[in-house]
Design an enzyme around this catalytic site. Structure first.
Site, short mmCIF file in Angstrom:
data_model
loop_
_atom_site.label_atom_id
_atom_site.label_comp_id
_atom_site.label_asym_id
_atom_site.label_seq_id
_atom_site.Cartn_x
_atom_site.Cartn_y
_atom_site.Cartn_z
N CYS A 49 29.31 43.77 35.03
CA CYS A 49 30.41 43.92 35.98
C CYS A 49 29.89 43.79 37.41
O CYS A 49 28.99 44.53 37.83
CB CYS A 49 31.08 45.28 35.80
SG CYS A 49 32.32 45.67 37.06
N CYS A 52 30.30 47.22 39.55
CA CYS A 52 29.61 48.47 39.24
C CYS A 52 28.46 48.72 40.20
O CYS A 52 27.85 47.79 40.75
CB CYS A 52 29.08 48.42 37.79
SG CYS A 52 30.30 48.83 36.54
N HIS A 110 33.08 52.66 35.60
CA HIS A 110 33.71 51.41 35.17
C HIS A 110 34.96 51.66 34.33
O HIS A 110 35.88 50.85 34.33
CB HIS A 110 32.69 50.58 34.38
CG HIS A 110 33.19 49.25 33.94
ND1 HIS A 110 33.29 48.16 34.79
CD2 HIS A 110 33.64 48.82 32.72
CE1 HIS A 110 33.76 47.12 34.12
NE2 HIS A 110 33.98 47.48 32.87
N ASN A 148 46.19 45.05 41.78
CA ASN A 148 46.65 44.46 40.53
C ASN A 148 45.88 45.13 39.41
O ASN A 148 44.66 44.93 39.30
CB ASN A 148 46.40 42.95 40.50
CG ASN A 148 47.21 42.22 41.54
OD1 ASN A 148 48.36 42.55 41.80
ND2 ASN A 148 46.60 41.22 42.18
N SER A 156 41.09 40.57 38.13
CA SER A 156 39.89 39.79 37.86
C SER A 156 38.78 40.61 37.21
O SER A 156 37.83 40.06 36.67
CB SER A 156 39.36 39.17 39.16
OG SER A 156 39.07 40.18 40.11
N HIS A 159 37.16 46.95 36.31
CA HIS A 159 36.64 48.05 37.13
C HIS A 159 37.75 48.49 38.09
O HIS A 159 38.43 47.66 38.70
CB HIS A 159 35.42 47.59 37.92
CG HIS A 159 34.64 48.71 38.52
ND1 HIS A 159 33.48 49.20 37.96
CD2 HIS A 159 34.86 49.47 39.63
CE1 HIS A 159 33.01 50.20 38.70
NE2 HIS A 159 33.85 50.37 39.72
N HIS A 161 39.78 49.03 41.07
CA HIS A 161 39.64 48.55 42.44
C HIS A 161 40.96 48.02 42.96
O HIS A 161 41.89 47.72 42.20
CB HIS A 161 38.59 47.44 42.52
CG HIS A 161 39.04 46.13 41.95
ND1 HIS A 161 39.16 45.90 40.59
CD2 HIS A 161 39.42 44.97 42.56
CE1 HIS A 161 39.58 44.66 40.38
NE2 HIS A 161 39.75 44.08 41.56
N GLN A 163 42.64 45.71 46.68
CA GLN A 163 42.29 44.72 47.68
C GLN A 163 43.03 44.98 49.00
O GLN A 163 44.06 45.66 49.02
CB GLN A 163 42.62 43.31 47.19
CG GLN A 163 41.87 42.89 45.94
CD GLN A 163 42.11 41.43 45.62
OE1 GLN A 163 41.86 40.54 46.44
NE2 GLN A 163 42.59 41.16 44.41
#
Length: 336
Positions: A49, A52, A110, A148, A156, A159, A161, A163
């Site tokens: 990943c 990570c 993760h 998302n 994508s 993990h 996250h 944006q």
């Protein structure tokens, strides 16, 4: 008021768009399947990943062994920080666009999600959102913070996250919300989302969670089956203006809301979410704005059956079968 079992249309006050509601299509018994969450017991660290701690990202940069939220420039940004080219006028109009993009990892774990980290960890994510809004907003017209979540929504990486895209323009949907909120203020002398908050609380049917600083509701005009709108009660137009108490209260409310989502179909609930606040380019001209977040989950009947915006929705008008009132009731039931 429209008949609860007959087709009717509802107006989205933030965008001016209509939604066709067809509740008669939901009379069949609910027999949705469930699918246990697959990622809850996943590895805390994945060597493959790129998000990570300690792992190398594309391009050779290596993540620090971070704890809590971690922010870095997007390695594949949608906007670059310099404009190139010149505007094109006429029928085939164009204009250059510039900006910056960031990634914010919510946790070093993760297998975590924004729903499953604790309030203290969520508070650090919120602090990151607020600082990104303040920092990027000092240089760009608008800052869009979003997430998302899940492969179904095009994430994508699994993990946890989100944006941040900041640009030298106000995006179409934000500009539309700005215009409708300003029009409401000009006509009525009040803040649109403050009036919506009061009306939703008075009606009560669509409220799913609340505290002294926030209200979470399936809005009257919801387009997605289990869409929610999170509105701040305080007179706040941008994330960075939230008080410490409001930030703490947001961490608690998001924990309740997102845990409810996961419980609905016993799955890691996918969604796209985003914050809408006053464009920074407007400066202090934001009395008509109220900070809010949209959550758009695609799931309809089970962990694997989603609503598709196709056919009539693409060619004519957004349509839904499950009423916002029924969706709110289902969410309240799993959040008890």
């Amino acid at each position: 008021m429209s008949h609860p079992d007959h087709p009717h249309r509802r107006l989205n006050r933030l965008t001016g768009e209509w939604v066709l509601v067809s509740p008669q299509r939901m009379k069949r018994p609910w027999q949705g399947e469930t699918k246990p969450a697959a990622s809850e017991d996943g590895p805390a660290h994945d060597a493959s990943c790129y998000l990570c701690p300690g792992n190398e990202r594309v391009g050779g940069l290596r993540n620090p062994h971070y704890e809590g939220a971690f922010v870095f420039p997007n390695d594949f940004p949608a906007l670059l920080d310099e404009r190139e080219g010149s505007p094109r006028t006429g029928l085939l109009r164009e204009e250059p666009a510039a900006g910056e993009a960031r990634v914010i990892c919510y946790s070093p774990d993760h297998s975590a999600t924004l729903a499953r980290i604790d309030n203290a960890a969520r508070r650090k994510v919120i602090e990151g959102w607020c600082e990104l809004s303040r920092d990027l907003g000092s240089r760009w017209e608008h800052v869009q913070i979003f997430e998302n979540k899940g492969a179904m929504m095009g994430a994508s990486s699994p993990h946890p996250h989100g944006q941040v895209w900041a640009g030298d323009f106000v995006p179409t949907l934000v500009a539309r919300e700005d215009a409708y909120q300003k029009e409401h203020r000009d006509w009525h002398g009040s803040v649109l989302l403050e009036d919506v908050l009061s009306a939703e609380e008075q009606d009560g049917e669509r409220v799913i969670a609340d505290n002294t600083h926030w209200l979470a509701v399936v809005p009257h005009w919801a387009a997605w089956p289990f869409e929610t709108l999170v509105i701040v009660r305080d007179d706040v137009a941008r994330l960075e203006d939230l008080s410490d108490d409001a930030r703490d209260a947001l961490a608690a409310l998001l924990g309740k809301l997102l845990a409810g989502y996961d419980a609905l179909f016993d799955t890691d609930f996918p969604y796209s979410m985003g914050w809408h606040g006053a464009p920074h380019g407007a400066g202090d001209d934001c009395a008509h704005w109220r900070l809010h977040a949209h959550f758009y989950p695609p799931l309809l009947r089970s962990a694997e059956i989603r609503k598709h915006m196709v056919g009539f929705e693409l060619m004519a008008e957004t349509q839904r079968d499950l009423t916002p009132e029924a969706a709110a009731q289902r969410l309240r039931e799993v959040m008890k």
